[in-house]
Design a protein around this motif. Sequence first.
Motif, mmCIF file in Angstrom:
data_model
loop_
_atom_site.group_PDB
_atom_site.id
_atom_site.type_symbol
_atom_site.label_atom_id
_atom_site.label_comp_id
_atom_site.label_asym_id
_atom_site.label_seq_id
_atom_site.Cartn_x
_atom_site.Cartn_y
_atom_site.Cartn_z
ATOM 1 N N TRP A 146 0.813 -1.219 0.000
ATOM 2 C CA TRP A 146 0.000 0.000 0.000
ATOM 3 C C TRP A 146 0.846 1.268 0.000
ATOM 4 C CZ3 TRP A 146 -4.590 0.869 -1.643
ATOM 5 C CH2 TRP A 146 -5.469 -0.204 -1.758
ATOM 6 N N ARG A 147 2.030 1.193 0.539
ATOM 7 C CA ARG A 147 2.928 2.347 0.421
ATOM 8 C C ARG A 147 3.272 2.591 -1.049
ATOM 9 N NH1 ARG A 147 7.952 1.503 4.006
ATOM 10 N NH2 ARG A 147 8.293 3.709 3.594
ATOM 11 N N LYS A 148 3.483 1.507 -1.794
ATOM 12 C CA LYS A 148 3.758 1.637 -3.228
ATOM 13 C C LYS A 148 2.524 2.120 -3.980
ATOM 14 C CE LYS A 148 7.284 -2.001 -3.273
ATOM 15 N NZ LYS A 148 7.584 -3.404 -3.671
ATOM 16 N N VAL A 149 1.364 1.623 -3.596
ATOM 17 C CA VAL A 149 0.125 2.043 -4.267
ATOM 18 C C VAL A 149 -0.070 3.551 -4.126
ATOM 19 C CG1 VAL A 149 -2.400 1.938 -4.171
ATOM 20 C CG2 VAL A 149 -1.058 -0.180 -4.110
ATOM 21 N N TYR A 150 0.160 4.063 -2.928
ATOM 22 C CA TYR A 150 -0.034 5.502 -2.722
ATOM 23 C C TYR A 150 1.001 6.325 -3.483
ATOM 24 C CZ TYR A 150 -3.877 5.262 0.561
ATOM 25 O OH TYR A 150 -5.125 5.074 1.108
ATOM 26 N N ARG A 151 2.235 5.869 -3.506
ATOM 27 C CA ARG A 151 3.290 6.635 -4.184
ATOM 28 C C ARG A 151 3.205 6.535 -5.702
ATOM 29 N NH1 ARG A 151 7.043 4.137 -0.540
ATOM 30 N NH2 ARG A 151 7.783 2.960 -2.334
#
Length: 313
Positions: A146-151
């Motif tokens: 989810w950190r990758k999804v947001y970025r």
Amino acid sequence: MINRILLRIKIIQILYAFYKGEEKTALTVEKELFHSIEKTYDLYFHLLNLAVLITDYADSRIEYGKNKLRPTPEELNPNTRFIDNKFVAQLRTNKQFTDYLTQRKLSWADYPEVIKELYEEILACDFFQEYMSSEKCDYQSDKDLWRKVYRKVILLNESLDNSIEDQNIFWIDDVEIVVSFIVKTIKRFSLQADDKQEFLPMFKDDEDIDFAKKLLHGVLQNGSTYRELIDQNTQNWELDRIAFMDILIMEVAISELVDFPTIPVNVTLNEYIEIAKSYSTDKSGTFINGVLDNIVRKLKEENKLIKAVVITK
């Protein structure tokens, strides 16, 4: 959460509206500033909620596939790792999170197409495919996804930007920094905290609130004096030919230089030069740097710029 970088930007934006709009009292301008800050905090929770809604949409697609007249083997036995994500499961049961969304009436109900588009973009990402096929299945991996999804997805999605602008004018310029706060929040999440996980507070401490008030009122009270100082140090320019945003950025910078003795000069200069690069013209950073350097020199010569010596143990 609302750090001083964002406070400086918010103050400049509010002052820009103040100078360009109808006459208002200083108290009204202050109220508008803190209303804008509250809206940024709303955006923090509003964007966090996308993780839950995208997961729910993915779950609905799985159920749709299972209930087809002739489902495929993959539809009958889907990979549920994404919808079983432990970070999202923890987020959706957090009382602070759900209460805030309810109290502030934050909803994506009018933008189902945005949720669908974000989900489809996620599906197309290599990092998502790697996540779904990886043998490593743990809480950290769930958070990392989810950190990758947001970025890499949410931050860059144009439809999301349009919907945010449609929902609230205060959110237009806040998405990038709010996403950075969300990425930080996800990193801080702990499985042991369960549904009691705390979120970033609106302000780190009362000092930041005082900083915002003092900086805002410093410009409101002394803006004309600061403009004269700017005029004196731009001899080759007529003041009305300088971009108004440049003048305003310099006014706020001078206020900070004069009124905050514990903030080093170079910190103040660097902050406002960076703001100028993002919010004014291409050449504003260099121009403002030169003017402020001259003003700092003049203020020091006149003993009007006194900086405290901070002693560290």
